[in-house]
Scaffold this active site. Structure first.
Site, PDB file in Angstrom:
ATOM      1  N   ALA A  68       0.793  -1.011  -0.081  1.00  0.00           N
ATOM      2  CA  ALA A  68       0.046   0.203  -0.124  1.00  0.00           C
ATOM      3  C   ALA A  68       0.679   1.312  -0.102  1.00  0.00           C
ATOM      4  CB  ALA A  68      -0.946   0.014   1.200  1.00  0.00           C
ATOM      5  N   ALA A  69       1.930   1.316  -0.203  1.00  0.00           N
ATOM      6  CA  ALA A  69       2.974   2.321  -0.266  1.00  0.00           C
ATOM      7  C   ALA A  69       2.645   3.293  -1.499  1.00  0.00           C
ATOM      8  CB  ALA A  69       4.578   2.326  -0.375  1.00  0.00           C
ATOM      9  N   ASP A 108      -0.463   3.134  -3.083  1.00  0.00           N
ATOM     10  CA  ASP A 108      -1.777   3.474  -2.849  1.00  0.00           C
ATOM     11  C   ASP A 108      -1.689   4.705  -1.840  1.00  0.00           C
ATOM     12  OD1 ASP A 108      -2.361   1.275  -4.437  1.00  0.00           O
ATOM     13  OD2 ASP A 108      -2.363   0.013  -2.678  1.00  0.00           O
TER      14      ASP A 108
END
Length: 312
Positions: free
Chosen positions: A248-249, A251
Site C-alpha cells: 500500500a505504499a 496506494d
C-alpha cells in the site's frame, strides 16, 4: 472538492516470512493476517483519512469478505452507495508474501472487481462529472477504466491513473489521463525501456507524454518522485525511512496526491506531501492499517523540516 475512486476492493491474505520460497520449496512463516485492501480501497481510505470527501465505485461479492470490506469503508467515512454486489463472482482476494526486508510479492484473484463493464460506469456519469478528481488503477476491467477516463475527460475532470498492476496501455486511454503515476518497473513496461536510474525514468516519462498524458509522476521509493510534463522535469526528494512493509505504499501516495490536488496545492507541493504519506505507510504492517492520518503526516513533515540544514 470530492474525490471519486474507481477501483478494486480485495481481502488481502498476508504471510510474513524471512524470504519468499523458491519454486517447489516450503518455508515456515512468522505470521498470517487477513487485511482489507485492494488498490482502489487503499487509495480511497488513504485520501479519506487525510480529510477528503471520497466516493468509491467498485464491486464485491455477496460473501463475508465483501460484507467486511463494506463495513470497513463505511467506518473510514468513504461513501459506499456505488459499491455494488455481484450475483455470481466472489470478492477479490490477494495473496501477499512479505519478506524480512519489508518487500512484498502479490498474486491477485480479482473476482467481482473485473465484473464492472463500460455500460456500468456510463450509468454513473453524473457521479463522475461531479467529482473534483477521479482516481483509477488497473485491478479492474481495462475497458471500464477507458470508459471512465473518457467520461471524466468529456466533463473536464482530471484523472489520476496508477498503472498497477503493470500492463501495456493504449494511446487512446493515455490520451485521457491527466496524471500518470507509475513506479520504476511500471514506467519501464509502459515505455518499453529498462528503467534503472532517474535518467531512465525521465526518458520513460517523456515517451508517455508523447502519447498524450499531461503529467507523469514516476515514484522512486525512498528516492522520492520524478515529475515530468510540459514544464520540464523536477525531482522531488523522498523521506528515507526503515521499511517494515511496502504493501500500500504506492496506494497511500496516490490517495494523498489526489487530496492535495483537490486542495489546490501545486503539483510539487502535492508530490512532496504524498512522499511523506508513503514514507509513513511503509513503517507499518498491513494495507489499510498502515495508512496515516493527517495529524501524523503534519507532525512528520514538521520533524523533517526541523532536521533540514538551515541557511545562515
Amino acid at each position: 472538492m470530492s474525490i471519486v475512486v474507481i477501483g478494486s476492493l480485495n481481502m488481502d491474505m498476508v504471510v510474513r516470512a524471512e524470504r519468499a520460497p523458491e519454486a517447489g520449496e516450503t518455508l515456515f512463516g512468522q505470521g498470517f493476517a487477513l487485511s482489507p485492501g485492494g488498490k482502489g480501497a487503499n487509495q480511497a481510505v488513504a485520501a479519506a483519512r487525510l480529510g477528503a470527501d471520497v466516493t468509491m465505485i467498485g464491486r464485491v461479492g455477496k460473501d463475508a469478505f465483501g460484507s467486511g470490506l463494506l463495513e470497513i469503508m463505511e467506518q473510514e467515512r468513504v461513501h459506499t452507495e456505488y459499491i455494488s454486489l455481484s450475483e455470481s463472482q466472489a470478492t477479490g482476494v490477494a495473496s501477499i508474501v512479505v519478506d524480512g526486508s519489508g518487500e512484498n510479492r502479490i498474486i491477485v484473484v480479482p473476482g467481482a472487481n473485473v465484473e464492472m463493464k463500460p455500460e456500468d460506469i456510463e450509468a454513473l456519469e453524473t457521479v463522475i462529472s461531479g467529482a473534483g478528481i477521479v482516481v483509477m488503477q488497473l485491478e479492474t476491467d481495462l475497458a471500464m477504466c477507458g470508459a471512465a477516463a473518457v467520461l471524466a475527460y468529456r466533463h473536464g475532470i482530471p484523472v489520476i491513473l496508477n498503472p498497477a498492476p503493470a500492463q501495456p496501455l493504449s494511446d487512446e486511454l493515455l490520451h485521457h489521463i491527466t496524471y500518470l503515476t507509475p513506479n520504476e518497473t511500471e514506467a519501464g513496461i509502459l515505455a518499453g525501456i529498462a528503467v534503472e536510474s532517474v535518467e531512465d525514468a525521465e526518458r520513460a516519462a517523456r515517451i508517455m507524454l508523447s502519447k498524450g498524458v499531461r503529467h507523469v509522476i514516476v515514484t522512486l521509493g525512498s528516492k522520492g518522485a520524478l515529475i515530468v510534463d510540459a514544464a520540464g522535469s523536477r525531482h522531488v526528494q523522498g523521506f528515507p525511512v526503515q521499511a517494515v512493509d511496502t504493501v500500500a505504499a504506492g496506494d497511500s501516495f496516490n490517495g494523498a496526491l489526489a487530496w492535495q490536488l483537490t486542495c489546490g496545492r501545486t503539483l510539487e507541493e502535492a508530490v512532496r506531501f504524498a512522499n511523506a504519506v508513503g514514507a509513513l505507510a511503509v513503517g507499518k504492517t498491513g494495507a489499510i492499517a498502515s495508512l496515516p492520518r493527517l495529524e501524523e503526516v503534519e507532525q512528520f513533515l514538521r520533524t523533517a523540516a526541523n532536521a533540514e540544514p538551515q541557511d545562515l
